[in-house]
Scaffold this motif. Structure first.
Motif, mmCIF file in Angstrom:
data_model
loop_
_atom_site.group_PDB
_atom_site.id
_atom_site.type_symbol
_atom_site.label_atom_id
_atom_site.label_comp_id
_atom_site.label_asym_id
_atom_site.label_seq_id
_atom_site.Cartn_x
_atom_site.Cartn_y
_atom_site.Cartn_z
ATOM 1 N N PRO A 57 0.830 -1.213 0.000
ATOM 2 C CA PRO A 57 0.000 0.000 0.000
ATOM 3 C C PRO A 57 0.863 1.261 0.000
ATOM 4 C CG PRO A 57 0.034 -0.970 2.180
ATOM 5 C CD PRO A 57 0.791 -1.907 1.275
ATOM 6 N N GLU A 58 0.257 2.372 -0.360
ATOM 7 C CA GLU A 58 0.996 3.634 -0.484
ATOM 8 C C GLU A 58 1.709 4.031 0.808
ATOM 9 O OE1 GLU A 58 0.411 8.127 -2.240
ATOM 10 O OE2 GLU A 58 -1.311 6.818 -2.048
ATOM 11 N N VAL A 76 8.334 0.992 1.044
ATOM 12 C CA VAL A 76 7.450 2.015 0.480
ATOM 13 C C VAL A 76 7.501 1.916 -1.042
ATOM 14 C CG1 VAL A 76 6.967 4.493 0.349
ATOM 15 C CG2 VAL A 76 7.943 3.533 2.441
ATOM 16 N N ALA A 77 6.312 1.908 -1.674
ATOM 17 C CA ALA A 77 6.225 1.793 -3.133
ATOM 18 C C ALA A 77 5.038 2.598 -3.638
ATOM 19 C CB ALA A 77 6.061 0.328 -3.537
ATOM 20 N N ASP A 78 5.122 3.044 -4.876
ATOM 21 C CA ASP A 78 3.967 3.661 -5.511
ATOM 22 C C ASP A 78 2.928 2.577 -5.769
ATOM 23 O OD1 ASP A 78 5.020 6.243 -5.548
ATOM 24 O OD2 ASP A 78 5.987 5.945 -7.490
ATOM 25 N N PRO A 79 1.640 2.918 -5.725
ATOM 26 C CA PRO A 79 0.588 1.920 -5.941
ATOM 27 C C PRO A 79 0.760 1.155 -7.255
ATOM 28 C CG PRO A 79 -0.350 3.985 -5.167
ATOM 29 C CD PRO A 79 1.099 4.259 -5.457
ATOM 30 N N VAL A 101 11.539 1.188 -5.433
ATOM 31 C CA VAL A 101 10.876 1.157 -4.136
ATOM 32 C C VAL A 101 11.907 1.546 -3.090
ATOM 33 C CG1 VAL A 101 9.184 -0.566 -4.843
ATOM 34 C CG2 VAL A 101 11.301 -1.317 -3.774
ATOM 35 N N TYR A 102 11.452 1.783 -1.874
ATOM 36 C CA TYR A 102 12.343 2.333 -0.858
ATOM 37 C C TYR A 102 12.166 1.635 0.477
ATOM 38 C CZ TYR A 102 12.727 5.884 -4.392
ATOM 39 O OH TYR A 102 12.950 6.513 -5.589
#
Length: 132
Positions: A57-58, A76-79, A101-102
């Motif tokens: 999830p965002e 953390v990733a964009d949708p 992603v981070y």
């Protein structure tokens, strides 16, 4: 992506000594963040066993945290760009991503992971030795 943007997207704040406006580098190879190591599938003898991935999830997914729940490593990733498959024991899980992603950690800041397939492992200690 900079550290301030990662902090804004998650429930995790970075420590004050980290520069919020610094750009988070995206790495294409083997990397580590604290007690996590991120390994490209290309470096493995065979693909790891994994469960069906679920979309990140965002606001991110907490991969691991300290015993008190503090100091989490957050993916953390964009949708629609990354799935996460939890694993057991030393392997934390598998990341499959089509865009950077981070990982965010309060003490270590952020690190970027290039598109690909990745195994995430946790450092562990046994009888006074550290093994990755």
């Amino acid at each position: 992506m900079n550290l301030a943007e990662l902090v804004d997207r998650t429930s995790v704040d970075a420590l004050d000594h980290l520069e919020r406006e610094s750009t988070v580098p995206v790495v294409e190879g083997l990397q580590a963040q604290g007690d996590l190591i991120v390994i490209p599938f290309s470096m493995l003898a065979g693909p790891p066993d994994q469960n069906a991935g679920r979309w990140v999830p965002e606001e991110g997914v907490h991969l691991i945290a300290g015993e008190d729940g503090r100091n989490p490593h957050v993916l953390v990733a964009d949708p629609g760009t990354c799935t996460w498959s939890p694993a057991e024991e030393q392997d934390v899980g598998v990341i499959e991503n089509t865009a950077p992603v981070y990982l965010l950690h309060p003490e270590h800041g952020g690190t970027g992971i290039a598109p690909g397939q990745w195994l995430v492992r946790r450092q562990r200690e046994q009888t006074g030795l550290v093994a990755d």
